[in-house]
Design a protein around this motif. Sequence first.
Motif, mmCIF file in Angstrom:
data_model
loop_
_atom_site.group_PDB
_atom_site.id
_atom_site.type_symbol
_atom_site.label_atom_id
_atom_site.label_comp_id
_atom_site.label_asym_id
_atom_site.label_seq_id
_atom_site.Cartn_x
_atom_site.Cartn_y
_atom_site.Cartn_z
ATOM 1 N N TYR A 1 0.860 -1.183 0.000
ATOM 2 C CA TYR A 1 0.000 0.000 0.000
ATOM 3 C C TYR A 1 0.899 1.237 0.000
ATOM 4 C CZ TYR A 1 -3.645 -3.291 1.364
ATOM 5 O OH TYR A 1 -4.523 -4.339 1.387
ATOM 6 N N ALA A 2 0.417 2.281 -0.669
ATOM 7 C CA ALA A 2 1.229 3.501 -0.773
ATOM 8 C C ALA A 2 0.376 4.736 -0.536
ATOM 9 C CB ALA A 2 1.876 3.573 -2.154
ATOM 10 N N LYS A 3 1.072 5.835 -0.325
ATOM 11 C CA LYS A 3 0.422 7.138 -0.208
ATOM 12 C C LYS A 3 1.130 8.116 -1.138
ATOM 13 C CE LYS A 3 -1.525 6.897 4.417
ATOM 14 N NZ LYS A 3 -1.402 5.461 4.581
ATOM 15 N N VAL A 4 0.325 8.929 -1.807
ATOM 16 C CA VAL A 4 0.847 10.042 -2.596
ATOM 17 C C VAL A 4 0.700 11.265 -1.709
ATOM 18 C CG1 VAL A 4 0.586 11.394 -4.707
ATOM 19 C CG2 VAL A 4 0.083 8.933 -4.742
ATOM 20 N N VAL A 5 1.824 11.871 -1.338
ATOM 21 C CA VAL A 5 1.801 13.049 -0.461
ATOM 22 C C VAL A 5 1.809 14.289 -1.351
ATOM 23 C CG1 VAL A 5 2.934 14.247 1.438
ATOM 24 C CG2 VAL A 5 3.015 11.742 1.323
ATOM 25 N N CYS A 6 0.681 15.015 -1.337
ATOM 26 C CA CYS A 6 0.485 16.171 -2.218
ATOM 27 C C CYS A 6 0.401 17.459 -1.408
ATOM 28 C CB CYS A 6 -0.820 16.020 -2.997
ATOM 29 S SG CYS A 6 -0.912 14.547 -3.997
ATOM 30 N N GLU A 7 0.627 18.557 -2.109
ATOM 31 C CA GLU A 7 0.494 19.873 -1.483
ATOM 32 C C GLU A 7 -0.275 20.790 -2.424
ATOM 33 O OE1 GLU A 7 3.301 23.431 0.373
ATOM 34 O OE2 GLU A 7 4.178 21.489 -0.138
ATOM 35 N N VAL A 8 -1.315 21.421 -1.884
ATOM 36 C CA VAL A 8 -2.103 22.405 -2.627
ATOM 37 C C VAL A 8 -2.293 23.615 -1.733
ATOM 38 C CG1 VAL A 8 -4.345 22.897 -3.676
ATOM 39 C CG2 VAL A 8 -3.338 20.663 -3.962
ATOM 40 N N ASN A 9 -1.890 24.766 -2.216
ATOM 41 C CA ASN A 9 -2.028 26.022 -1.453
ATOM 42 C C ASN A 9 -1.487 25.888 -0.029
ATOM 43 O OD1 ASN A 9 -3.357 27.178 -3.670
ATOM 44 N ND2 ASN A 9 -5.323 26.348 -2.989
ATOM 45 N N GLY A 10 -0.341 25.220 0.105
ATOM 46 C CA GLY A 10 0.294 25.081 1.417
ATOM 47 C C GLY A 10 -0.305 24.002 2.300
ATOM 48 N N GLU A 11 -1.347 23.335 1.842
ATOM 49 C CA GLU A 11 -1.977 22.284 2.639
ATOM 50 C C GLU A 11 -1.534 20.910 2.136
ATOM 51 O OE1 GLU A 11 -6.472 20.649 3.607
ATOM 52 O OE2 GLU A 11 -6.199 22.775 3.108
ATOM 53 N N ILE A 12 -1.059 20.059 3.057
ATOM 54 C CA ILE A 12 -0.571 18.717 2.724
ATOM 55 C C ILE A 12 -1.714 17.704 2.816
ATOM 56 C CG2 ILE A 12 1.069 16.881 3.350
ATOM 57 C CD1 ILE A 12 2.508 19.359 2.427
ATOM 58 N N GLN A 13 -1.817 16.862 1.806
ATOM 59 C CA GLN A 13 -2.809 15.779 1.792
ATOM 60 C C GLN A 13 -2.098 14.464 1.476
ATOM 61 O OE1 GLN A 13 -6.117 15.965 2.365
ATOM 62 N NE2 GLN A 13 -6.132 18.169 2.640
ATOM 63 N N GLU A 14 -2.514 13.393 2.161
ATOM 64 C CA GLU A 14 -2.013 12.056 1.852
ATOM 65 C C GLU A 14 -3.133 11.271 1.188
ATOM 66 O OE1 GLU A 14 -0.445 10.176 5.342
ATOM 67 O OE2 GLU A 14 1.303 11.490 5.404
ATOM 68 N N ILE A 15 -2.888 10.783 -0.021
ATOM 69 C CA ILE A 15 -3.907 10.084 -0.791
ATOM 70 C C ILE A 15 -3.482 8.623 -0.956
ATOM 71 C CG2 ILE A 15 -5.098 9.990 -3.017
ATOM 72 C CD1 ILE A 15 -4.427 13.055 -3.221
ATOM 73 N N ASP A 16 -4.357 7.696 -0.582
ATOM 74 C CA ASP A 16 -4.067 6.268 -0.735
ATOM 75 C C ASP A 16 -3.961 5.908 -2.208
ATOM 76 O OD1 ASP A 16 -4.016 5.678 1.977
ATOM 77 O OD2 ASP A 16 -6.172 5.319 2.061
ATOM 78 N N ALA A 17 -3.019 5.009 -2.514
ATOM 79 C CA ALA A 17 -2.826 4.588 -3.903
ATOM 80 C C ALA A 17 -2.157 3.223 -3.947
ATOM 81 C CB ALA A 17 -1.961 5.605 -4.645
ATOM 82 N N ARG A 18 -2.297 2.564 -5.082
ATOM 83 C CA ARG A 18 -1.490 1.365 -5.317
ATOM 84 C C ARG A 18 -0.064 1.845 -5.599
ATOM 85 N NH1 ARG A 18 -4.353 -1.701 -10.130
ATOM 86 N NH2 ARG A 18 -3.948 0.342 -11.036
ATOM 87 N N PRO A 19 0.952 1.100 -5.155
ATOM 88 C CA PRO A 19 2.334 1.531 -5.431
ATOM 89 C C PRO A 19 2.614 1.728 -6.919
ATOM 90 C CG PRO A 19 2.337 -0.154 -3.750
ATOM 91 C CD PRO A 19 0.925 -0.066 -4.259
ATOM 92 N N SER A 20 2.035 0.893 -7.778
ATOM 93 C CA SER A 20 2.290 1.026 -9.217
ATOM 94 C C SER A 20 1.801 2.365 -9.747
ATOM 95 C CB SER A 20 1.625 -0.126 -9.981
ATOM 96 O OG SER A 20 0.243 -0.192 -9.674
ATOM 97 N N ASP A 21 0.591 2.758 -9.359
ATOM 98 C CA ASP A 21 0.062 4.060 -9.788
ATOM 99 C C ASP A 21 0.858 5.200 -9.161
ATOM 100 O OD1 ASP A 21 -2.051 3.171 -11.456
ATOM 101 O OD2 ASP A 21 -3.314 2.792 -9.703
ATOM 102 N N ALA A 22 1.189 5.048 -7.880
ATOM 103 C CA ALA A 22 1.937 6.088 -7.177
ATOM 104 C C ALA A 22 3.294 6.323 -7.840
ATOM 105 C CB ALA A 22 2.112 5.707 -5.707
ATOM 106 N N ILE A 23 3.961 5.247 -8.236
ATOM 107 C CA ILE A 23 5.284 5.389 -8.863
ATOM 108 C C ILE A 23 5.154 5.940 -10.280
ATOM 109 C CG2 ILE A 23 7.302 4.090 -9.676
ATOM 110 C CD1 ILE A 23 6.986 2.441 -7.037
#
Length: 198
Positions: free
Chosen positions: A89-111
């Motif tokens: 299991y993986a997480k894509v750690v994103c930032e929008v307007n200074g706010e951090i979000q962790e989004i669940d993803a399959r490792p293949s999609d995340a990579i």
Amino acid sequence: MEKVQVDILGLSTSPHTNGAYALILYELEGNRRLPIIIGGFEAQAIALKLENIKPPRPFTHDLFKNIADAFNLHVNEIFIDELHNETFYAKVVCEVNGEIQEIDARPSDAIAIAVRFGAPVYVSEEIMAEAGIREEQKDDDESAETAAEEAIEPEQAAPGPGARLDELQSALGEAVKSENYEEAARLRDEISRLKSSS
């Protein structure tokens, strides 16, 4: 949770699962490798981006990158943080307007997303300890080169030794244009082999 930074060593067909590929990640500051079984579509999406081959129409991951760019969303990192019943299991750690979000993803999609954003990929130390494979220390350059060659071994036999590089590159362009990505991946591997042997 302790993180280990990894990078992509290569892709190889998986002998255990039809149509699946093994994505081989390697530890940047160590000698462990982590194989993850992924689907053919995700393997093609990763391979095409690594080779800077632009498909005639955007893949799903390219679409995500285009939407993210339009809305000023930045991918900070990918974190493979869990392993349950042989599933990563993986997480894509994103930032929008200074706010951090962790989004669940399959490792293949995340990579596949990570290679499009140039984002670093991390694996938890716990997962590397459990599922990582430690490489024997030989001559560093030789073992890394051999492992990379093994990791990208194509499914089909390569063309004969008389095949010329420009013919292969022309065939690669045609395969991408006609969206035959399996053939494009095979041709890309053959071109890489020819370049390294010349």
